[in-house]
Design a protein around this motif. Structure first.
Motif, short mmCIF file in Angstrom:
data_model
loop_
_atom_site.label_atom_id
_atom_site.label_comp_id
_atom_site.label_asym_id
_atom_site.label_seq_id
_atom_site.Cartn_x
_atom_site.Cartn_y
_atom_site.Cartn_z
N ASP A 65 0.79 -1.23 0.00
CA ASP A 65 0.00 0.00 0.00
C ASP A 65 0.83 1.28 0.00
N SER A 66 2.09 1.22 -0.33
CA SER A 66 2.89 2.44 -0.43
C SER A 66 2.86 2.93 -1.88
N PRO A 67 2.70 4.24 -2.08
CA PRO A 67 2.62 4.79 -3.44
C PRO A 67 4.00 4.94 -4.06
N ASP A 68 4.55 3.82 -4.52
CA ASP A 68 5.93 3.79 -5.00
C ASP A 68 6.09 4.10 -6.48
N TYR A 69 4.99 4.18 -7.22
CA TYR A 69 5.08 4.35 -8.67
C TYR A 69 4.13 5.45 -9.13
N LEU A 70 4.45 6.04 -10.28
CA LEU A 70 3.59 7.02 -10.92
C LEU A 70 3.19 6.51 -12.29
N TYR A 71 1.89 6.52 -12.55
CA TYR A 71 1.33 6.13 -13.83
C TYR A 71 1.01 7.40 -14.59
N VAL A 72 1.76 7.65 -15.66
CA VAL A 72 1.57 8.84 -16.48
C VAL A 72 0.88 8.39 -17.77
N LYS A 73 -0.37 8.80 -17.92
CA LYS A 73 -1.15 8.42 -19.09
C LYS A 73 -1.08 9.54 -20.11
N PHE A 74 -0.85 9.17 -21.38
CA PHE A 74 -0.73 10.14 -22.45
C PHE A 74 -2.08 10.33 -23.14
N VAL A 75 -2.29 11.52 -23.70
CA VAL A 75 -3.48 11.78 -24.49
C VAL A 75 -3.42 10.88 -25.73
N ASP A 76 -4.54 10.43 -26.20
CA ASP A 76 -4.71 9.51 -27.33
C ASP A 76 -4.36 8.09 -26.91
N SER A 77 -3.11 7.75 -26.71
CA SER A 77 -2.75 6.43 -26.20
C SER A 77 -1.32 6.46 -25.69
N GLY A 78 -1.00 5.47 -24.91
CA GLY A 78 0.33 5.34 -24.36
C GLY A 78 0.40 5.74 -22.90
N TYR A 79 1.46 5.28 -22.25
CA TYR A 79 1.67 5.54 -20.84
C TYR A 79 3.13 5.33 -20.47
N ALA A 80 3.48 5.80 -19.31
CA ALA A 80 4.79 5.53 -18.73
C ALA A 80 4.58 5.27 -17.25
N ILE A 81 5.39 4.40 -16.68
CA ILE A 81 5.39 4.16 -15.25
C ILE A 81 6.78 4.49 -14.73
N TYR A 82 6.81 5.38 -13.74
CA TYR A 82 8.07 5.83 -13.14
C TYR A 82 8.10 5.43 -11.67
N SER A 83 9.30 5.33 -11.15
CA SER A 83 9.47 5.27 -9.70
C SER A 83 9.06 6.64 -9.17
#
Length: 180
Positions: A65-83
């Motif tokens: 339950d620790s917020p260790d990651y960031l989900y960055v969603k792109f407009v149209d499609s695509g994403y990135a997950i960062y520490s």
């Protein structure tokens, strides 16, 4: 007796003023941290992917339950997950999305390991299987080791585990700033 009431009232008023002043200062610091964090995420994303437009940023949680990651969603499609600590890129796609649909709290345990919590059990959205407690504990231990080893000079965005970057960044007002 009246003298004691005046002293007590004065102490209470001084305490309230100090308390309010501290809260105002903390709010100002949080706004600065929010803007700085948003700018950093936008810069890192642009450096990696070019002119993508960020639609939203939200926390992904480790299985503890620790917020260790960031989900960055792109407009149209695509994403990135960062520490969330270092902004090291952990996973991305320029033409797909994650399998979370209508889920408030999303759990992540590494590439292709997306979970939701149902009745204190974790369901893998890819395999549709549930984790045992031993598997969960092993995954948490491994991910903490990887996150610790991945710390870089990018800088820590969170001052504590209680600060949620994504909830601050994800508002419509901030979305306009991210597009410019």
């Amino acid at each position: 007796m009246i003298y004691m009431k005046k002293i007590f009232s004065t102490i209470v008023i001084i305490f309230l003023i100090c308390f309010l002043a501290t809260n105002i200062k903390l709010s100002a610091n949080n706004l600065y941290d929010e803007y700085e964090s948003k700018t950093i995420i936008q810069q890192v994303t642009e450096n990696l992917f070019g002119d993508v437009i960020i639609e939203s940023v939200e926390d992904l949680y480790n299985l503890d339950d620790s917020p260790d990651y960031l989900y960055v969603k792109f407009v149209d499609s695509g994403y990135a997950i960062y520490s969330s600590q270092t902004l090291d890129l952990l996973e991305y796609s320029l033409n797909s999305t994650l399998p979370y649909s209508g889920v408030n709290k999303k759990y992540y345990a590494g590439p292709a390991n997306y979970f939701i919590k149902i009745n204190n059990q974790y369901e893998n959205l890819t395999t549709k299987t549930f984790l045992s407690n031993d598997e969960k504990n092993t995954i948490v231990e491994q991910s903490k080791t990887v996150l610790l080893a991945a710390e870089t000079n990018t800088g820590k965005l969170r001052k504590s585990n209680n600060l949620s970057l994504s909830s601050k960044i994800n508002s419509k007002e901030n979305e306009n700033i991210m597009k410019t």
